[in-house]
Design a protein around this motif. Sequence first.
Motif, PDB file in Angstrom:
ATOM      1  N   GLU A 145      33.907  44.866  36.230  1.00  0.00           N
ATOM      2  CA  GLU A 145      32.555  45.270  35.843  1.00  0.00           C
ATOM      3  C   GLU A 145      31.504  44.285  36.359  1.00  0.00           C
ATOM      4  OE1 GLU A 145      31.555  47.935  34.288  1.00  0.00           O
ATOM      5  OE2 GLU A 145      33.518  48.813  33.895  1.00  0.00           O
ATOM      6  N   ILE A 146      31.924  43.043  36.586  1.00  0.00           N
ATOM      7  CA  ILE A 146      30.981  42.007  36.993  1.00  0.00           C
ATOM      8  C   ILE A 146      31.010  41.771  38.492  1.00  0.00           C
ATOM      9  CG2 ILE A 146      30.301  39.588  36.641  1.00  0.00           C
ATOM     10  CD1 ILE A 146      31.631  39.685  33.930  1.00  0.00           C
ATOM     11  N   PHE A 147      32.144  42.008  39.126  1.00  0.00           N
ATOM     12  CA  PHE A 147      32.284  41.648  40.539  1.00  0.00           C
ATOM     13  C   PHE A 147      31.196  42.246  41.435  1.00  0.00           C
ATOM     14  CE2 PHE A 147      34.017  41.702  44.819  1.00  0.00           C
ATOM     15  CZ  PHE A 147      34.416  40.388  44.953  1.00  0.00           C
ATOM     16  N   PRO A 148      30.769  43.503  41.236  1.00  0.00           N
ATOM     17  CA  PRO A 148      29.690  44.028  42.089  1.00  0.00           C
ATOM     18  C   PRO A 148      28.414  43.203  42.036  1.00  0.00           C
ATOM     19  CG  PRO A 148      30.801  45.842  40.992  1.00  0.00           C
ATOM     20  CD  PRO A 148      31.345  44.572  40.386  1.00  0.00           C
ATOM     21  N   LEU A 149      28.173  42.497  40.933  1.00  0.00           N
ATOM     22  CA  LEU A 149      27.004  41.627  40.859  1.00  0.00           C
ATOM     23  C   LEU A 149      27.057  40.526  41.914  1.00  0.00           C
ATOM     24  CD1 LEU A 149      26.458  40.919  37.044  1.00  0.00           C
ATOM     25  CD2 LEU A 149      24.933  42.172  38.577  1.00  0.00           C
ATOM     26  N   ILE A 150      28.262  40.096  42.235  1.00  0.00           N
ATOM     27  CA  ILE A 150      28.418  39.025  43.212  1.00  0.00           C
ATOM     28  C   ILE A 150      27.894  39.467  44.567  1.00  0.00           C
ATOM     29  CG2 ILE A 150      30.151  37.622  44.418  1.00  0.00           C
ATOM     30  CD1 ILE A 150      31.791  37.682  41.822  1.00  0.00           C
ATOM     31  N   ALA A 151      27.972  40.780  44.829  1.00  0.00           N
ATOM     32  CA  ALA A 151      27.469  41.315  46.092  1.00  0.00           C
ATOM     33  C   ALA A 151      25.979  41.607  46.051  1.00  0.00           C
ATOM     34  CB  ALA A 151      28.226  42.592  46.447  1.00  0.00           C
ATOM     35  N   THR A 152      25.448  41.926  44.877  1.00  0.00           N
ATOM     36  CA  THR A 152      24.078  42.424  44.802  1.00  0.00           C
ATOM     37  C   THR A 152      23.059  41.411  44.302  1.00  0.00           C
ATOM     38  OG1 THR A 152      24.519  43.320  42.577  1.00  0.00           O
ATOM     39  CG2 THR A 152      24.881  44.788  44.443  1.00  0.00           C
ATOM     40  N   GLN A 153      23.484  40.380  43.568  1.00  0.00           N
ATOM     41  CA  GLN A 153      22.533  39.377  43.109  1.00  0.00           C
ATOM     42  C   GLN A 153      21.970  38.591  44.294  1.00  0.00           C
ATOM     43  OE1 GLN A 153      21.577  40.227  39.858  1.00  0.00           O
ATOM     44  NE2 GLN A 153      21.455  38.026  39.599  1.00  0.00           N
ATOM     45  N   PRO A 154      20.658  38.375  44.349  1.00  0.00           N
ATOM     46  CA  PRO A 154      20.078  37.608  45.465  1.00  0.00           C
ATOM     47  C   PRO A 154      20.670  36.202  45.547  1.00  0.00           C
ATOM     48  CG  PRO A 154      18.356  38.694  44.173  1.00  0.00           C
ATOM     49  CD  PRO A 154      19.634  38.833  43.390  1.00  0.00           C
ATOM     50  N   SER A 155      20.940  35.763  46.772  1.00  0.00           N
ATOM     51  CA  SER A 155      21.457  34.409  46.984  1.00  0.00           C
ATOM     52  C   SER A 155      20.305  33.432  47.137  1.00  0.00           C
ATOM     53  CB  SER A 155      22.336  34.370  48.239  1.00  0.00           C
ATOM     54  OG  SER A 155      23.445  35.231  48.118  1.00  0.00           O
ATOM     55  N   GLN A 156      20.617  32.146  46.996  1.00  0.00           N
ATOM     56  CA  GLN A 156      19.600  31.109  47.156  1.00  0.00           C
ATOM     57  C   GLN A 156      19.122  31.017  48.593  1.00  0.00           C
ATOM     58  OE1 GLN A 156      21.838  27.780  45.538  1.00  0.00           O
ATOM     59  NE2 GLN A 156      20.611  27.818  43.684  1.00  0.00           N
ATOM     60  N   ALA A 157      19.945  31.429  49.544  1.00  0.00           N
ATOM     61  CA  ALA A 157      19.583  31.420  50.961  1.00  0.00           C
ATOM     62  C   ALA A 157      20.290  32.591  51.641  1.00  0.00           C
ATOM     63  CB  ALA A 157      19.992  30.095  51.604  1.00  0.00           C
ATOM     64  N   PRO A 158      19.689  33.166  52.688  1.00  0.00           N
ATOM     65  CA  PRO A 158      20.291  34.341  53.326  1.00  0.00           C
ATOM     66  C   PRO A 158      21.638  34.067  53.962  1.00  0.00           C
ATOM     67  CG  PRO A 158      18.417  33.522  54.600  1.00  0.00           C
ATOM     68  CD  PRO A 158      18.395  32.801  53.295  1.00  0.00           C
ATOM     69  N   TRP A 159      21.926  32.815  54.273  1.00  0.00           N
ATOM     70  CA  TRP A 159      23.212  32.498  54.891  1.00  0.00           C
ATOM     71  C   TRP A 159      24.297  32.197  53.865  1.00  0.00           C
ATOM     72  CZ3 TRP A 159      23.871  27.566  53.245  1.00  0.00           C
ATOM     73  CH2 TRP A 159      22.721  26.796  53.040  1.00  0.00           C
ATOM     74  N   LEU A 160      23.980  32.275  52.575  1.00  0.00           N
ATOM     75  CA  LEU A 160      25.008  32.204  51.528  1.00  0.00           C
ATOM     76  C   LEU A 160      25.513  33.623  51.294  1.00  0.00           C
ATOM     77  CD1 LEU A 160      23.409  29.752  48.932  1.00  0.00           C
ATOM     78  CD2 LEU A 160      25.331  29.289  50.456  1.00  0.00           C
ATOM     79  N   ARG A 161      26.670  33.900  51.820  1.00  0.00           N
ATOM     80  CA  ARG A 161      27.168  35.275  51.838  1.00  0.00           C
ATOM     81  C   ARG A 161      28.166  35.507  50.702  1.00  0.00           C
ATOM     82  NH1 ARG A 161      26.978  37.425  57.414  1.00  0.00           N
ATOM     83  NH2 ARG A 161      28.910  38.536  56.963  1.00  0.00           N
ATOM     84  N   PRO A 162      28.020  36.648  50.002  1.00  0.00           N
ATOM     85  CA  PRO A 162      29.003  36.968  48.961  1.00  0.00           C
ATOM     86  C   PRO A 162      30.350  37.267  49.598  1.00  0.00           C
ATOM     87  CG  PRO A 162      27.536  38.834  49.358  1.00  0.00           C
ATOM     88  CD  PRO A 162      26.999  37.682  50.150  1.00  0.00           C
ATOM     89  N   PRO A 163      31.450  37.017  48.865  1.00  0.00           N
ATOM     90  CA  PRO A 163      31.498  36.466  47.518  1.00  0.00           C
ATOM     91  C   PRO A 163      31.462  34.934  47.465  1.00  0.00           C
ATOM     92  CG  PRO A 163      33.698  37.072  48.203  1.00  0.00           C
ATOM     93  CD  PRO A 163      32.778  37.468  49.324  1.00  0.00           C
ATOM     94  N   LEU A 164      31.626  34.249  48.607  1.00  0.00           N
ATOM     95  CA  LEU A 164      31.618  32.782  48.621  1.00  0.00           C
ATOM     96  C   LEU A 164      30.178  32.320  48.806  1.00  0.00           C
ATOM     97  CD1 LEU A 164      34.776  32.162  50.832  1.00  0.00           C
ATOM     98  CD2 LEU A 164      34.641  32.533  48.364  1.00  0.00           C
ATOM     99  N   ARG A 165      29.367  32.511  47.766  1.00  0.00           N
ATOM    100  CA  ARG A 165      27.913  32.458  47.894  1.00  0.00           C
ATOM    101  C   ARG A 165      27.274  31.239  47.261  1.00  0.00           C
ATOM    102  NH1 ARG A 165      25.247  37.102  44.824  1.00  0.00           N
ATOM    103  NH2 ARG A 165      23.737  35.471  44.423  1.00  0.00           N
ATOM    104  N   SER A 166      28.003  30.152  47.164  1.00  0.00           N
ATOM    105  CA  SER A 166      27.429  28.917  46.626  1.00  0.00           C
ATOM    106  C   SER A 166      27.520  27.827  47.682  1.00  0.00           C
ATOM    107  CB  SER A 166      28.169  28.475  45.362  1.00  0.00           C
ATOM    108  OG  SER A 166      29.469  27.991  45.690  1.00  0.00           O
ATOM    109  N   LEU A 167      26.645  26.834  47.575  1.00  0.00           N
ATOM    110  CA  LEU A 167      26.688  25.706  48.507  1.00  0.00           C
ATOM    111  C   LEU A 167      28.027  24.985  48.438  1.00  0.00           C
ATOM    112  CD1 LEU A 167      23.094  24.290  47.967  1.00  0.00           C
ATOM    113  CD2 LEU A 167      23.985  25.289  50.077  1.00  0.00           C
ATOM    114  N   ARG A 168      28.587  24.897  47.235  1.00  0.00           N
ATOM    115  CA  ARG A 168      29.878  24.237  47.081  1.00  0.00           C
ATOM    116  C   ARG A 168      30.949  24.968  47.875  1.00  0.00           C
ATOM    117  NH1 ARG A 168      33.352  23.594  41.443  1.00  0.00           N
ATOM    118  NH2 ARG A 168      35.009  22.266  42.300  1.00  0.00           N
ATOM    119  N   TRP A 169      30.909  26.302  47.852  1.00  0.00           N
ATOM    120  CA  TRP A 169      31.913  27.068  48.567  1.00  0.00           C
ATOM    121  C   TRP A 169      31.717  26.990  50.074  1.00  0.00           C
ATOM    122  CZ3 TRP A 169      36.566  28.504  48.327  1.00  0.00           C
ATOM    123  CH2 TRP A 169      37.167  28.782  47.107  1.00  0.00           C
ATOM    124  N   VAL A 170      30.479  27.063  50.534  1.00  0.00           N
ATOM    125  CA  VAL A 170      30.234  26.964  51.972  1.00  0.00           C
ATOM    126  C   VAL A 170      30.691  25.606  52.490  1.00  0.00           C
ATOM    127  CG1 VAL A 170      28.497  27.016  53.785  1.00  0.00           C
ATOM    128  CG2 VAL A 170      28.323  28.599  51.868  1.00  0.00           C
TER     129      VAL A 170
END
Length: 220
Positions: free
Chosen positions: A98-123
Motif C-alpha cells: 500500500e505504501i510502495f507506490p508512494l516511493i515512486a510518486t513522492q517528489p525527490s529532493q533532487a531530480p537525479w534521486l531516482r526511486p526506489p533508491l531515492r536518498s543521498l545515502r543510497w546514491v
Amino acid sequence: MAPKRLTKDHVVLTAIAFVDGHGLDALTMRRLGDSLGVEAMALYRHVSGRGELLEGMVANLIDNLFDNDLMIETPTSWEDYLQRVANATLQLAREHPEIFPLIATQPSQAPWLRPPLRSLRWVEDFLSTLQSFGFSDENAVSAYKAFTSFLIGDLLLQVHATGDDAIGFDDDEASDEEADLSNYPTVIRLSELLGQDHSQREFDDALDDLIERIRATLTT
C-alpha cells in the motif's frame, strides 16, 4: 493519566502500520491520532501535515533497507551487490504494497534521486560500491539509472498484481459485466495462463538480463 509523549519516529512508524492495515486512502491525521491515543492536533508538533508525514514514511522505509539481512553482509562482487539490493527492495514492496507506490510518486529532493533508491545515502552507497569493483564514473551512474528504472517498473507491477489464478469479476460486477465477456473469447480461453503468478521467476530473469547488459557496457 499523563499525556503520551510522542516522537516523530513513533508517529511515522504508526502511520506505516496504519496504512499497511487499512490502505493509504484511509490515512488521515484524525485517524492516526486515534491510533496513537491523542488528538490530531498533537501530531502537528512533529509533522506539519499529511505531506510531511508521507515523506517521513517513504524516508523511513528506504533508509531501513540498509538493515535488511541481505544488506548486512559485504558483497563479494558488483553482481552480488545488485542481487542483494534488488531482493531487499522486493521484500520491501511485498511487505508494504500500500505504501510502495508512494516511493515512486513522492517528489525527490533532487531530480537525479531516482526511486526506489531515492536518498543521498543510497546514491552514495550504490555509486561507491560499484566503483570499489572497478566501475568508472560514467558506468556507475549509468548502472544506477538502469537499475532503478528496472526496480521501480517491475515492483510497481508486482504490488498491483492480484495473484489470482484466474481472471474474473467481483460478485458485485458479475451481473453487469458477465455478458460482455463473450466479446473477449481469447481472454476467456487464456484466462488461466494470464492469471498464473510467476512474478519471482520473472523478476529474477529480468534482473539477470539487466546484469548482463551492465556487464556488456564494462567491456566496450
